[in-house]
Structure formats: structure tokens, C-alpha cells
Write an enzyme that holds these catalytic residues in place. Structure first.
Site, PDB file in Angstrom:
ATOM      1  N   LYS A  87      83.121 -19.317 -74.212  1.00  0.00           N
ATOM      2  CA  LYS A  87      82.740 -18.872 -75.539  1.00  0.00           C
ATOM      3  C   LYS A  87      83.224 -17.468 -75.824  1.00  0.00           C
ATOM      4  CE  LYS A  87      78.085 -17.006 -74.953  1.00  0.00           C
ATOM      5  NZ  LYS A  87      76.671 -17.245 -75.131  1.00  0.00           N
ATOM      6  N   LYS A 104      82.834 -15.688 -70.804  1.00  0.00           N
ATOM      7  CA  LYS A 104      82.032 -15.210 -71.907  1.00  0.00           C
ATOM      8  C   LYS A 104      82.564 -13.849 -72.301  1.00  0.00           C
ATOM      9  CE  LYS A 104      77.201 -14.370 -72.957  1.00  0.00           C
ATOM     10  NZ  LYS A 104      75.841 -14.658 -72.553  1.00  0.00           N
TER      11      LYS A 104
HETATM   12  C1  PBG Z   1      72.746 -14.309 -73.422  1.00  0.00           C
HETATM   13  C2  PBG Z   1      73.298 -15.266 -74.413  1.00  0.00           C
HETATM   14  C3  PBG Z   1      73.913 -14.903 -75.613  1.00  0.00           C
HETATM   15  C4  PBG Z   1      74.320 -16.080 -76.240  1.00  0.00           C
HETATM   16  C5  PBG Z   1      73.938 -17.139 -75.426  1.00  0.00           C
HETATM   17  N1  PBG Z   1      73.312 -16.619 -74.294  1.00  0.00           N
HETATM   18  C6  PBG Z   1      74.042 -13.583 -76.260  1.00  0.00           C
HETATM   19  C7  PBG Z   1      74.708 -12.480 -75.574  1.00  0.00           C
HETATM   20  O1  PBG Z   1      75.385 -12.601 -74.581  1.00  0.00           O
HETATM   21  O2  PBG Z   1      74.531 -11.384 -76.048  1.00  0.00           O
HETATM   22  C8  PBG Z   1      75.035 -16.118 -77.532  1.00  0.00           C
HETATM   23  C9  PBG Z   1      75.094 -17.426 -78.224  1.00  0.00           C
HETATM   24  C10 PBG Z   1      75.407 -17.339 -79.674  1.00  0.00           C
HETATM   25  O3  PBG Z   1      75.822 -16.300 -80.213  1.00  0.00           O
HETATM   26  O4  PBG Z   1      75.246 -18.363 -80.338  1.00  0.00           O
HETATM   27  N2  PBG Z   1      71.688 -14.751 -72.718  1.00  0.00           N
END
Ligand code: PBG
Length: 333
Positions: A253, A200
Site C-alpha cells: 500500500k 508500506k
Molecule cells: C497503521 C495503519 C495505517 C493504515 C492501516 N494501518 C495508518 C498509518 O500507517 O499511519 C492506513 C490505512 C488507510 O489509510 O486506509 N496501523
């Protein structure tokens, strides 16, 4: 070296591009609705439900509407849903996140009783539940690793006990997969799978999500725990570590910006299934350009999804899942 064929006029790759039928038989990658997972935002209080302005067409749905969504997902042939919850209240420790009567467990039960066959995945994180919006419990301004891991285990157990097929930790805390596996197993929830958001990157493309989930950090950012977008070797180490820790599946992602990572993880021997997450900002970009008539939404969506599959994704989490499923069906006909 002169490649054989490069100078040979008899080799013509475009012969197989001449007609739709020829293109179809040599197509290397195919999308199917079953590969797609739809993220949904569920609000505990009806008053928090409603459209997400930075994500046209996406709404936070009230808990009471979850059961109505199940047959829609099912008839579209979409593989599953990924549930995010917005609780009625936040605090400093995220206590309600692990309440079996909290928003996500109730949404899971509602979904599963409406349709037990659609795969239900839950996001396991603390950011929506904490007043400061970070993904970990803080003590005197410092993140507390052991309390955070214990809380993530409790959250996963509450989701699993409510019938979630898969729990998906997204907090990017070292040790989260192991902590969650242990918490599940110690409660006899051996069959609940863990899908780790192993890779991530700290991405600008999560912006609209934070509006949808009401989880923007009140101070600072997430760069102290999410991956530097400049790093791919480190991304691969994250993936391998989560595999060793017992992750049943991995998520990577944001989608299009990390195709190289997806492909590298996809090439690992003995790897578990991997999914790409086409995140909120990628959705918003396509929507915004399409609304202005600058790109064609349908082809841009299908192209972006097929690119993730081509790069190695076994499944894709996308806010376009329902539309894409319908478009895929039309293409097949
Ligand atoms: C955090 C989380 C995020 C997303 C999914 N789980 C946001 C972040 O890390 O700030 C992002 C998913 C998206 O942008 O569609 N719990």
C-alpha cells in the site's frame, strides 16, 4: 528495428473493441466480489461510533453492531473483513491491545459467531492503543524494538485465539512477522495466517484513516519506519524478507501509487498471495471528486480496482468493497 505489424494495415487491434461481446471475450483481468476485503472500524464505546467526516459513507461502528454486518458482507459476496479497533482508553504501553476481551477480539468473536465463513482479518498494530499514536512502544523518546515485537506477538495471539483467520501486522517493525509467527505457534495457533503489510510507503494518503482510527501521531511522523515512497528496490527487499520470515500473504500500500511495486512483487517466483490496499486517502479523493460531479464514482472505482488486479494483486482491501461488489454483479449480468 521495425516491429512486424507496426506498418501492416491488416493488423488492427480495435476490431476486438468494437462490441461489448468482443471486448468481453478478450478481457484479461476480471474483478470479482470475492477478491475484495472491507476494512471496518469498530469502537469499544458506543459514544466513539459515528461517521468519519473525511470518508463519506464510512462509519465507526459500535461493537454491538458487528454481528449485523456479517450477513451484509456475506450476501454481497465480499471475501472478507479487516478489523480495526478503537479502544475505550489508551495508555503508554498499549496493554489493552492484547486483552482477549478487548475491542478487536470481541469483534472477531461477534463476527465469527454470526457467520463463520466470512474471512476475518485483524490489523495488528499499537497506534490506536498508544497515547502518542505511534506504532511502537517508546521509552524515554526512543522506540523499544524488543518490547514492541513482544507486544505485537501478544496482540496477534489474542486475535488468533478469538478466531481471526488472518492477522495483519501493519507496524512496519523489522522482525514483526517472525515475532508474530513464534507467538502464534507457541500457543498452538498454527493455523492462523500472517498477512504482512510488507510494503508500506510513508504516505500522505493515510490521512483520513487516522481520523477514523484515532491514531494520528501526536508528534513527528512515521518516516523513520515506513518506506520512502521514492524506493522500489527497498520495497522488494521488504517483501522478500517477509516471505523468508514466513508471511503467508503480503499487503502492499497505498494502492494506486505503488502499482509498480505490486507488479514487481507479483513477478517474484514462489511468492505467496499478495493484496493491494486502496487506502483511505484514495477513497476520499474519489469520493470528493465524485461528489462535485468531476468524475464518475462507479467507473473510477472499478477502473482503480482493475488496475490493481492487472498489476498483480490477488485480492484488494478497499473501503468501496460493498458498492464495488454490487457494481461487479451488475456488470456481469
Ligand atoms: C497503521 C495503519 C495505517 C493504515 C492501516 N494501518 C495508518 C498509518 O500507517 O499511519 C492506513 C490505512 C488507510 O489509510 O486506509 N496501523
Amino acid at each position: 528495428m521495425i516491429l512486424q505489424g507496426a506498418t501492416d494495415a491488416s493488423v488492427r487491434l480495435d476490431r476486438f473493441r468494437r462490441t461489448p461481446g468482443l471486448r468481453r471475450i478478450v478481457r484479461e483481468t476480471r474483478l470479482s466480489a470475492a477478491d475484495l476485503i472491507l476494512p471496518i472500524f469498530v469502537s469499544e464505546r458506543a459514544i466513539d461510533a459515528g461517521p468519519v467526516s473525511s470518508m463519506p459513507g464510512v462509519s465507526r461502528i459500535p461493537l454491538a453492531d458487528v454481528k449485523r454486518l456479517a450477513p451484509v458482507i456475506r450476501s454481497a459476496g465480499v471475501g472478507g473483513v479487516l478489523i480495526f479497533g478503537t479502544p475505550a482508553a489508551k495508555d503508554e504501553i498499549g496493554g489493552v491491545a492484547s486483552d482477549v476481551d478487548g475491542v478487536v477480539p470481541r469483534a472477531v468473536r461477534a463476527f465469527k459467531s454470526a457467520d463463520p465463513d466470512v474471512v476475518v482479518i485483524t490489523d495488528v498494530c499499537l497506534c490506536q492503543y498508544l497515547t502518542h499514536g505511534h506504532c511502537a512502544i517508546a521509552d524515554n523518546g526512543e522506540f523499544d524494538r524488543s518490547r514492541t515485537l513482544a507486544a505485537l506477538g501478544e496482540i496477534a495471539a489474542a486475535h488468533g485465539a478469538s478466531g481471526a483467520d488472518i492477522v495483519a501486522p501493519s507496524a512496519m517493525r523489522d522482525g514483526q512477522v517472525r515475532a508474530i509467527r513464534r507467538a502464534l505457534d507457541s500457543r498452538d495457533l498454527m493455523d492462523v495466517s500472517v498477512m504482512s503489510y510488507a510494503v508500506k510507503h510513508a504516505s500522505a494518503f493515510y490521512g483520513p484513516f487516522r481520523e477514523a482510527a484515532d491514531s494520528a501521531p501526536a508528534f513527528g511522523d512515521r518516516r523513520s519506519h515506513q518506506l520512502d515512497p521514492a524506493n522500489s528496490r527497498e520495497a522488494l527487499r521488504e517483501a522478500m524478507r517477509d516471505i523468508r520470515d514466513g508471511a503467508d500473504a503480503l499487503l502492499i500500500k497505498p494502492g494506486m501509487p505503488t502499482l509498480d511495486v505490486l507488479s514487481a512483487v507479483g513477478a517474484l517466483p514462489d511468492r505467496p498471495p499478495i493484496g493491494a490496499y486502496q487506502v483511505s486517502g484514495e477513497f476520499a479523493m474519489i469520493k470528493a471528486a465524485a461528489e462535485r460531479g468531476w468524475i464518475d464514482e462507479r467507473s473510477a472505482v472499478l477502473e482503480s480496482l482493475v488496475a490493481m488486479k492487472r498489476a498483480g494483486a490477488d485480492f484488494i482491501v478497499t473501503y468501496f468493497a460493498l458498492d464495488a461488489a454490487a457494481w461487479i454483479r451488475e456488470e456481469i449480468r
